[in-house]
Design an enzyme around this catalytic site. Structure first.
Site, short mmCIF file in Angstrom:
data_model
loop_
_atom_site.label_atom_id
_atom_site.label_comp_id
_atom_site.label_asym_id
_atom_site.label_seq_id
_atom_site.Cartn_x
_atom_site.Cartn_y
_atom_site.Cartn_z
CG ASP A 202 -7.11 -7.50 7.50
OD1 ASP A 202 -5.92 -8.00 7.62
OD2 ASP A 202 -7.55 -6.70 8.36
CB THR A 229 -5.05 -0.93 0.14
OG1 THR A 229 -4.94 0.55 0.96
CG2 THR A 229 -3.56 -1.45 -0.15
#
Lengths: 468, 468
Positions: A202, A229
């Site tokens: 995102d 991540t």
């Protein structure tokens, strides 16, 4: 046994006082291991160690619905990826002083501090006199104009350290026209040449929208993304792995391995472990490859499982039935575990520390070269660090669209576990044996020196084809 | 990055195949770190490296109610402790071949395998041709006569490894006259010269009762105990620490430190951590000294707290009240953690590995010297290993009595956290500062090489007066 590492006159138990001026960790006391990591020297890919030039690749497309992506990114769509190539004739360091902002976006992942140290050191080396600013608390810091200048003293205590506390992170998004306006005002007021966005799927989509917006308005501020991540679901051909995945999986695997030895020693408990992660099961698959549990549930293969506790109950119900039938005579005792937050802020492994440093260093070179809308990409990771490749990948090339509320929204698709990919196939080829025979492996604690300290995770190795 | 450590032809992911004959881990695959630990060489206290003699100390008493203890242990009460002293004139190795049994009793603690390796190597060095037998599944193995001969190949893969799976453990006790009878029959049938009981307070009490029973019947089988428990509540002046405490606390502290960095990075969650342990709070105190949490609850100081979840609820209720009053305006989000099983079976730290090896080695010398009813004791632990002392402490000297069902029962009193002891005082002197300022320390993962790898835990250091 050596006494603990104490500075003279330090009244604290446990470690040394790290006390640079103006740092968020200024009053912190470090453990001996933390302290020893600060000065751990990081190797760089060869291409970053001598003059280089940037070579553009062929025009790019999108991961899906390229026509829609082209409409959403009229200024950026189709731009080539950029590869760093050694070039002794190049006049780096340049005379140009840069002003760069950096932001940490979303959940923590081990290595984030090293990305910042990487771009900081790049600017020191190749663009002397440049300034690096850290936006505080994630994208909200950009919108509110909350930032701090990152100096040599400021970044020093965070070198090779876990966490995101150098400038902290946040989950806000820059979405509405007003928010884009705020971001625009901040970077204009700060006279930024570039912005580095360290985040997940995102956040990198957001980075690309910012890049498109700035470019569309002929602003000078370029935007580069960086793949972060622990979930491991932000990756592509050009971006072999997101940082933090390696460390987090090794921490979880240490704990799982310990619990396995416990199970083997007592023969008494059945342990059910749930791991952090969202839709994609990369963490679970990697930990399974590292530790060989009897049963592993990969979300991409079966329907979604709610909790490890539900599983215990199902087993209890089944065994109760079998007991009544007389086909099961033993006692079942289940123990549930959830390993999550413990892994997000660990001290980065040698791999994550080195990888992140290269990602940040490379991002500096892309920004200096005037690139925008790219994600910093470091490849050839199964080779020695010297041979790693450094490039920028067009963020639009990773994108597809989703229809939300009747409108097309660009998204970087989450990379799920590929059932035809090498890691899952390796797992699938061995799981029957693991189920029936106890083939547990206990990886032990992450080591920074000696055996195991430089081992790559299996997902990455297998995906790179570096492991049979 | 080095490729993972694979033997040629090994089809498994993750590590090397360890394949000695007849071992419980015979079909196991080891991680690189596990494999590297097997051949880690262990230093021995100097006194164990050359000829020594055993010097008896003065007669001993009991920890309390010595008259009752004298009645319960008519053959053993008052016996002196035994200290090993270098003596070049001594004719070790002796000609006598010994038959020794060893049993693991109760919950796992990192280092148990090394105690067994220690006594095994002692017998190899000082009583060649001796036999060592491992009772399977704890004291039940003694009663049922279930054992295995421990050979060089059998013990090899367990060197410096966590867990108790070499021979497994169990929680049965030898209590009733019938059970004592069974134990007697087993050791007589096996013609055992000695039995080493590796366990906590209850198991060592049991060891002493066995020793008394065997001695009372003029049997030749001697019994020596060994202090094991991660809880750290089996200790005395002569037994400075129980093994496993060091490793377990370091594993828990790694996890706590990671969660602390997470808290500092997000500024979003309040983390509540509960740790393993029974009545005594040594683990919690040690982890507090290692990591500096804002608030630590030491059971010995306050009323018993049921769970970390209850605490979260209490805080929520209080803040809700304050919100209504308008004195609190932020959001409270609690996360609970329980760290327990992860710590019991970790790879032992360098300290636990070395300490346990010396405990086992020393136990061998005590058994060979004809001693019984002693607990293997290794002291001077803040000094270099060469200067560690090796002795046996009269188990009856650690005992008190409890009245159960109208009868006196001997017990080794659990050592609670002393509110006047150095570790608690250090904690108490700093906790206010920790509460108000974030002085978090993140110890990081246990290291086996390099900085931090030989650090002692703070409880032990402070108790030994080795830390200001």
């Amino acid at each position: 046994m050596a006494p603990p590492f104490d500075l003279p006159g330090d009244d604290t138990v446990a470690g040394i006082q790290i006390n640079p001026p103006a740092s968020g960790r200024g009053t912190s006391v470090y453990s001996e291991v933390q302290a020893s990591r600060i000065d751990h020297s990081l190797p760089l890919p060869s291409v970053l160690k001598s003059p280089f030039k940037i070579v553009d690749g062929p025009p790019s497309s999108a991961a899906g619905n390229s026509e829609e992506i082209a409409k959403l990114f009229p200024n950026l769509f189709g731009q080539p990826s950029a590869l760093l190539v050694a070039d002794q004739s190049n006049a780096i360091p340049s005379e140009q002083k840069l002003k760069i902002g950096v932001v940490l976006s979303g959940g923590q992942a081990p290595g984030g501090h090293n990305v910042i140290c990487g771009i900081f050191d790049y600017l020191q080396e190749y663009a002397k006199g440049s300034s690096l600013f850290g936006f505080r608390g994630g994208p909200a810091g950009i919108m509110k104009g909350k930032y701090v200048e990152l100096t040599s003293d400021f970044v020093y205590p965070y070198r090779n350290q876990g966490g995101f506390d150098m400038i902290c992170s946040g989950r806000d998004k820059i979405e509405t026209p007003e928010q884009f306006q705020q971001a625009e005002e901040t970077v204009t007021k700060m006279d930024l040449d570039g912005l580095l966005v360290i985040g997940g799927d995102d956040s990198n989509t957001n980075a690309c929208l910012l890049a498109e917006n700035f470019r569309g308005k002929n602003m000078k501020t370029r935007v580069i993304g960086c793949p972060k991540t622990i979930d491991g679901d932000l990756k592509s051909k050009e971006v072999p792995t997101s940082f933090g995945f390696d460390t987090a999986c090794k921490i979880y695997s240490e704990m799982i391995g310990n619990v396995m030895i416990d199970a083997r020693s007592t023969g008494k408990y059945y342990h059910f472990v749930r791991l952090m992660g969202r839709a994609a099961s990369h963490i679970t698959l990697e930990c399974a490859l590292q530790t060989h549990p009897n049963i592993t549930i990969i979300g991409e293969e079966v329907s979604k499982i709610e909790t490890e506790k539900m599983l215990i109950q199902m087993v209890e119900t089944e065994l109760e039935k079998k007991k009544k039938e007389g086909t099961y005579k033993r006692e079942f005792m289940g123990k549930s575990h959830f390993f999550g937050y413990e892994g997000r802020c660990g001290l980065p492994t040698n791999f994550d520390a080195t990888y992140c440093y290269a990602l940040g260093y490379g991002a500096g070179s892309l920004l200096q070269s005037g690139k925008t809308g790219l994600i910093s990409s470091v490849g050839n990771l199964a080779a020695p660090v010297e041979e790693w490749t450094v490039s920028g990948t067009a963020l639009t090339s990773l994108m597809d669209v989703e229809r939300r509320h009747g409108k097309f929204k660009p998204v970087i698709k989450k990379a799920m576990v590929e059932l035809e990919g090498a890691p899952f196939k390796k797992f699938a080829s061995q799981r029957e044996e693991w189920a029936l025979k106890n083939r547990y492996i206990s990886p032990g604690p992450i080591q920074f020196k000696g055996p195991g300290s430089d081992a790559l995770n299996y997902t990455l190795l297998l995906e790179l084809g570096a492991e049979a």
